[in-house]
Scaffold this motif. Structure first.
Motif, PDB file in Angstrom:
ATOM      1  N   PRO A  90       0.794  -1.234   0.000  1.00 50.26           N
ATOM      2  CA  PRO A  90       0.000   0.000   0.000  1.00 50.26           C
ATOM      3  C   PRO A  90       0.824   1.280   0.000  1.00 50.26           C
ATOM      4  O   PRO A  90       0.378   2.299  -0.526  1.00 50.26           O
ATOM      5  CB  PRO A  90      -0.825  -0.119   1.286  1.00 50.26           C
ATOM      6  CG  PRO A  90      -0.823  -1.558   1.626  1.00 50.26           C
ATOM      7  CD  PRO A  90       0.473  -2.102   1.144  1.00 50.26           C
ATOM      8  N   PHE A  91       2.031   1.228   0.598  1.00 48.97           N
ATOM      9  CA  PHE A  91       2.821   2.456   0.764  1.00 48.97           C
ATOM     10  C   PHE A  91       4.158   2.408   0.031  1.00 48.97           C
ATOM     11  O   PHE A  91       4.988   3.292   0.215  1.00 48.97           O
ATOM     12  CB  PHE A  91       3.057   2.719   2.261  1.00 48.97           C
ATOM     13  CG  PHE A  91       1.785   2.801   3.052  1.00 48.97           C
ATOM     14  CD1 PHE A  91       1.007   3.949   3.043  1.00 48.97           C
ATOM     15  CD2 PHE A  91       1.349   1.700   3.789  1.00 48.97           C
ATOM     16  CE1 PHE A  91      -0.186   4.015   3.758  1.00 48.97           C
ATOM     17  CE2 PHE A  91       0.160   1.756   4.504  1.00 48.97           C
ATOM     18  CZ  PHE A  91      -0.607   2.914   4.486  1.00 48.97           C
ATOM     19  N   GLY A  92       4.337   1.405  -0.810  1.00 47.94           N
ATOM     20  CA  GLY A  92       5.602   1.279  -1.527  1.00 47.94           C
ATOM     21  C   GLY A  92       5.927   2.486  -2.382  1.00 47.94           C
ATOM     22  O   GLY A  92       7.085   2.882  -2.514  1.00 47.94           O
ATOM     23  N   TYR A  93       4.881   3.085  -2.975  1.00 48.91           N
ATOM     24  CA  TYR A  93       5.093   4.253  -3.839  1.00 48.91           C
ATOM     25  C   TYR A  93       5.760   5.398  -3.088  1.00 48.91           C
ATOM     26  O   TYR A  93       6.485   6.216  -3.681  1.00 48.91           O
ATOM     27  CB  TYR A  93       3.756   4.726  -4.419  1.00 48.91           C
ATOM     28  CG  TYR A  93       2.888   5.487  -3.449  1.00 48.91           C
ATOM     29  CD1 TYR A  93       2.781   6.871  -3.524  1.00 48.91           C
ATOM     30  CD2 TYR A  93       2.183   4.827  -2.429  1.00 48.91           C
ATOM     31  CE1 TYR A  93       1.980   7.578  -2.631  1.00 48.91           C
ATOM     32  CE2 TYR A  93       1.390   5.524  -1.546  1.00 48.91           C
ATOM     33  CZ  TYR A  93       1.291   6.896  -1.642  1.00 48.91           C
ATOM     34  OH  TYR A  93       0.509   7.592  -0.756  1.00 48.91           O
ATOM     35  N   TYR A  94       5.551   5.455  -1.777  1.00 45.35           N
ATOM     36  CA  TYR A  94       6.062   6.548  -0.935  1.00 45.35           C
ATOM     37  C   TYR A  94       7.336   6.134  -0.205  1.00 45.35           C
ATOM     38  O   TYR A  94       8.298   6.902  -0.144  1.00 45.35           O
ATOM     39  CB  TYR A  94       4.988   6.938   0.075  1.00 45.35           C
ATOM     40  CG  TYR A  94       5.291   8.180   0.888  1.00 45.35           C
ATOM     41  CD1 TYR A  94       4.990   9.450   0.396  1.00 45.35           C
ATOM     42  CD2 TYR A  94       5.851   8.073   2.155  1.00 45.35           C
ATOM     43  CE1 TYR A  94       5.246  10.592   1.150  1.00 45.35           C
ATOM     44  CE2 TYR A  94       6.112   9.205   2.919  1.00 45.35           C
ATOM     45  CZ  TYR A  94       5.814  10.463   2.423  1.00 45.35           C
ATOM     46  OH  TYR A  94       6.071  11.594   3.173  1.00 45.35           O
ATOM     47  N   ASP A  95       7.351   4.912   0.307  1.00 46.24           N
ATOM     48  CA  ASP A  95       8.457   4.471   1.164  1.00 46.24           C
ATOM     49  C   ASP A  95       9.611   3.855   0.398  1.00 46.24           C
ATOM     50  O   ASP A  95      10.743   3.836   0.881  1.00 46.24           O
ATOM     51  CB  ASP A  95       7.951   3.433   2.184  1.00 46.24           C
ATOM     52  CG  ASP A  95       6.956   4.027   3.166  1.00 46.24           C
ATOM     53  OD1 ASP A  95       7.040   5.244   3.432  1.00 46.24           O
ATOM     54  OD2 ASP A  95       6.096   3.271   3.659  1.00 46.24           O
ATOM     55  N   SER A  96       9.337   3.316  -0.811  1.00 45.80           N
ATOM     56  CA  SER A  96      10.356   2.555  -1.526  1.00 45.80           C
ATOM     57  C   SER A  96      10.678   3.169  -2.884  1.00 45.80           C
ATOM     58  O   SER A  96       9.894   3.033  -3.837  1.00 45.80           O
ATOM     59  CB  SER A  96       9.888   1.111  -1.725  1.00 45.80           C
ATOM     60  OG  SER A  96      10.781   0.404  -2.552  1.00 45.80           O
ATOM     61  N   PRO A  97      11.828   3.827  -3.017  1.00 44.82           N
ATOM     62  CA  PRO A  97      12.216   4.348  -4.337  1.00 44.82           C
ATOM     63  C   PRO A  97      12.293   3.257  -5.406  1.00 44.82           C
ATOM     64  O   PRO A  97      12.091   3.535  -6.590  1.00 44.82           O
ATOM     65  CB  PRO A  97      13.595   4.955  -4.066  1.00 44.82           C
ATOM     66  CG  PRO A  97      13.584   5.290  -2.607  1.00 44.82           C
ATOM     67  CD  PRO A  97      12.777   4.193  -1.967  1.00 44.82           C
ATOM     68  N   ALA A  98      12.536   2.023  -4.988  1.00 43.79           N
ATOM     69  CA  ALA A  98      12.636   0.930  -5.954  1.00 43.79           C
ATOM     70  C   ALA A  98      11.308   0.664  -6.654  1.00 43.79           C
ATOM     71  O   ALA A  98      11.279   0.028  -7.713  1.00 43.79           O
ATOM     72  CB  ALA A  98      13.113  -0.336  -5.247  1.00 43.79           C
ATOM     73  N   SER A  99      10.206   1.146  -6.071  1.00 40.53           N
ATOM     74  CA  SER A  99       8.896   0.925  -6.696  1.00 40.53           C
ATOM     75  C   SER A  99       8.671   1.837  -7.892  1.00 40.53           C
ATOM     76  O   SER A  99       7.784   1.599  -8.711  1.00 40.53           O
ATOM     77  CB  SER A  99       7.785   1.145  -5.664  1.00 40.53           C
ATOM     78  OG  SER A  99       7.621   2.523  -5.380  1.00 40.53           O
ATOM     79  N   LEU A 100       9.486   2.890  -7.975  1.00 41.14           N
ATOM     80  CA  LEU A 100       9.470   3.800  -9.126  1.00 41.14           C
ATOM     81  C   LEU A 100      10.925   3.996  -9.538  1.00 41.14           C
ATOM     82  O   LEU A 100      11.532   5.038  -9.288  1.00 41.14           O
ATOM     83  CB  LEU A 100       8.804   5.139  -8.754  1.00 41.14           C
ATOM     84  CG  LEU A 100       7.330   5.051  -8.347  1.00 41.14           C
ATOM     85  CD1 LEU A 100       6.864   6.361  -7.716  1.00 41.14           C
ATOM     86  CD2 LEU A 100       6.452   4.707  -9.553  1.00 41.14           C
ATOM     87  N   PRO A 101      11.519   2.988 -10.151  1.00 42.91           N
ATOM     88  CA  PRO A 101      12.975   2.932 -10.300  1.00 42.91           C
ATOM     89  C   PRO A 101      13.602   4.054 -11.117  1.00 42.91           C
ATOM     90  O   PRO A 101      14.800   4.309 -10.978  1.00 42.91           O
ATOM     91  CB  PRO A 101      13.206   1.565 -10.963  1.00 42.91           C
ATOM     92  CG  PRO A 101      11.899   1.201 -11.583  1.00 42.91           C
ATOM     93  CD  PRO A 101      10.854   1.800 -10.703  1.00 42.91           C
ATOM     94  N   LYS A 102      12.824   4.718 -11.937  1.00 39.91           N
ATOM     95  CA  LYS A 102      13.402   5.821 -12.710  1.00 39.91           C
ATOM     96  C   LYS A 102      13.402   7.139 -11.938  1.00 39.91           C
ATOM     97  O   LYS A 102      13.975   8.129 -12.401  1.00 39.91           O
ATOM     98  CB  LYS A 102      12.648   5.986 -14.035  1.00 39.91           C
ATOM     99  CG  LYS A 102      12.827   4.799 -14.984  1.00 39.91           C
ATOM    100  CD  LYS A 102      12.129   5.051 -16.304  1.00 39.91           C
ATOM    101  CE  LYS A 102      12.296   3.867 -17.247  1.00 39.91           C
ATOM    102  NZ  LYS A 102      11.616   4.095 -18.543  1.00 39.91           N
ATOM    103  N   LEU A 103      12.734   7.143 -10.775  1.00 38.73           N
ATOM    104  CA  LEU A 103      12.741   8.323  -9.908  1.00 38.73           C
ATOM    105  C   LEU A 103      13.747   8.084  -8.793  1.00 38.73           C
ATOM    106  O   LEU A 103      13.393   7.689  -7.687  1.00 38.73           O
ATOM    107  CB  LEU A 103      11.352   8.570  -9.312  1.00 38.73           C
ATOM    108  CG  LEU A 103      10.313   9.246 -10.186  1.00 38.73           C
ATOM    109  CD1 LEU A 103       9.006   9.419  -9.413  1.00 38.73           C
ATOM    110  CD2 LEU A 103      10.797  10.616 -10.662  1.00 38.73           C
ATOM    111  N   VAL A 104      15.004   8.308  -9.076  1.00 39.12           N
ATOM    112  CA  VAL A 104      16.051   7.995  -8.098  1.00 39.12           C
ATOM    113  C   VAL A 104      16.430   9.236  -7.301  1.00 39.12           C
ATOM    114  O   VAL A 104      16.305  10.370  -7.767  1.00 39.12           O
ATOM    115  CB  VAL A 104      17.298   7.422  -8.801  1.00 39.12           C
ATOM    116  CG1 VAL A 104      16.981   6.098  -9.456  1.00 39.12           C
ATOM    117  CG2 VAL A 104      17.847   8.406  -9.841  1.00 39.12           C
TER     118      VAL A 104
END
Length: 297
Positions: free
Chosen positions: A103-117
Motif C-alpha cells: 500500500p505504501f511502496g510508492y512513498y516508502d520505496s524508491p525501488a517501486s518507481l525505479p526511474k525516480l532515483v
C-alpha cells in the motif's frame, strides 16, 4: 516594439469586424462577443481572413459561431472519454503497484518507481505530502490521518491516486517498472510504449479542453503514437491516422472507450455531433477524404 492596441467597446469590435467584411446581424454579433471574447473567436474566423485582415467575401458570423459551438461540444465529448480513461488508469495503476510493492511502496520505496532515483523521489514525496495536506479535510483523508497518521503520513496508493492530478499520475506511470506497465497496457489493449505516449498526449489534450482551448482543427504539440502496423493492421487501413490531429485523438479515445466502457455509446455521440454539423470541414480535423464519421470497428 511597444504594444499600442487599446481597449475596444463591444460596439467598436462589431464595427471593426463589419468594416473588414464580416456579414451578420450586428446585434447578434454584439451579443456573441459579450460572452465569448473577440480574441477567443479570432481562432475560428482566422481561416476566413485575407492578408490585409479583411474577410473572404461572403464570410458570415454565424458560420464562425457554428464552428465555435461545434468545438465546445467536441471538447466536452473528448473530456468525457479522457475522464473515463483517467479513472480506469488510476484504478489499474494503484492495483498493480500495490500488488507488487504494498500500500505504501510508492512513498516508502524508491525501488517501486525505479526511474525516480534520489532527489527525484524525494521531490515526489514532498509533492504528495503537499497534496495530502491540501486535502486534509476530505473525509477519507481526515479519517485515515486520524487513525493511522502516527505510522503513515500519507494514505495507501489506491487513495492517493484519487488526490493527485493527471499529470502526476502520468509521471508515476512513466517511472514505474515494466512489471507494472505491461499488465496495464494489456488491460487497455495497446503496447506499453503506446500507452505511455497516449497518456502524455491525452494529458495535453485534457489541458486544452479544460482551459476551453480550440481543439477541432488544432495540430497537437504532443503527438500520440500510432499503434504498430504489424499487430494492428486495421489501424493503418485503409488510411494512415494523423495522430497529431483531432481525428487522431478521437480515434484513440474511441479505441480506449471500447476497452473501458463499450456500453457508453460515446462513439455514437461523436458521430451524432458530426452529423449535426455537416458544414465543419472534416479535412481540417484530420479526417481522411472519404470519411465523415468514426467507424464503430
Amino acid at each position: 516594439m511597444r504594444y499600442d492596441k487599446s481597449h475596444l467597446s463591444i460596439d467598436d469590435q462589431v464595427a471593426r469586424l463589419t468594416s473588414r467584411g464580416m456579414e451578420g446581424d450586428p446585434l447578434v454579433i454584439a451579443e456573441r462577443l459579450s460572452v465569448a471574447n473577440y480574441h477567443r473567436l479570432t481562432a475560428y474566423w482566422h481561416p476566413f481572413r485575407l492578408s490585409d485582415h479583411s474577410f473572404v467575401p461572403g464570410t458570415d458570423f454565424e458560420t464562425v459561431w457554428r464552428r465555435y459551438v461545434f468545438d465546445r461540444q467536441l471538447r466536452l465529448l473528448v473530456l468525457d472519454a479522457i475522464e473515463r480513461f483517467e479513472v480506469a488508469l488510476r484504478t489499474q495503476f494503484s492495483f498493480h503497484h500495490s500488488k507488487l510493492f504494498g500500500p505504501f511502496g510508492y512513498y516508502d520505496s524508491p525501488a517501486s518507481l525505479p526511474k525516480l532515483v534520489g532527489l527525484k523521489h524525494a521531490e515526489l514525496k514532498a509533492e504528495i505530502d503537499h497534496v495530502v495536506q491540501r486535502n486534509a479535510e476530505e473525509l477519507y483523508v481526515r479519517h485515515f490521518l486520524q487513525k493511522y497518521g502516527d505510522s503513515h503520513p500519507v494514505p495507501p496508493i489506491w487513495a492517493t491516486v484519487e488526490l493527485i492530478d493527471f499529470g502526476k499520475l502520468m509521471q508515476m506511470y512513466q517511472n514505474a517498472p515494466k512489471a507494472i506497465k505491461k499488465p496495464l497496457a494489456e488491460k487497455f489493449g495497446v503496447p506499453d510504449k503506446v500507452l505511455g505516449s497516449w497518456i502524455l498526449g491525452l494529458v495535453s489534450v485534457r489541458n486544452i479542453c479544460a482551459h476551453h482551448g480550440r481543439l477541432w482543427n488544432r495540430t497537437l504539440g504532443v503527438k500520440l503514437m500510432e499503434l504498430p502496423a504489424d499487430r494492428f493492421p486495421d489501424w493503418h487501413s485503409p488510411h494512415k491516422v494523423d495522430m497529431g490531429s483531432a481525428y487522431g485523438v478521437i480515434r484513440a479515445c474511441h479505441y480506449l472507450i471500447r476497452k473501458i466502457a463499450p456500453q457508453s455509446g460515446w462513439t455514437d455521440r461523436v458521430n451524432e455531433l458530426l452529423k449535426q454539423h455537416p458544414d465543419i470541414p472534416r479535412s481540417e480535423m484530420g479526417f481522411p477524404d472519404d470519411e465523415n464519421c468514426i467507424s464503430q470497428d
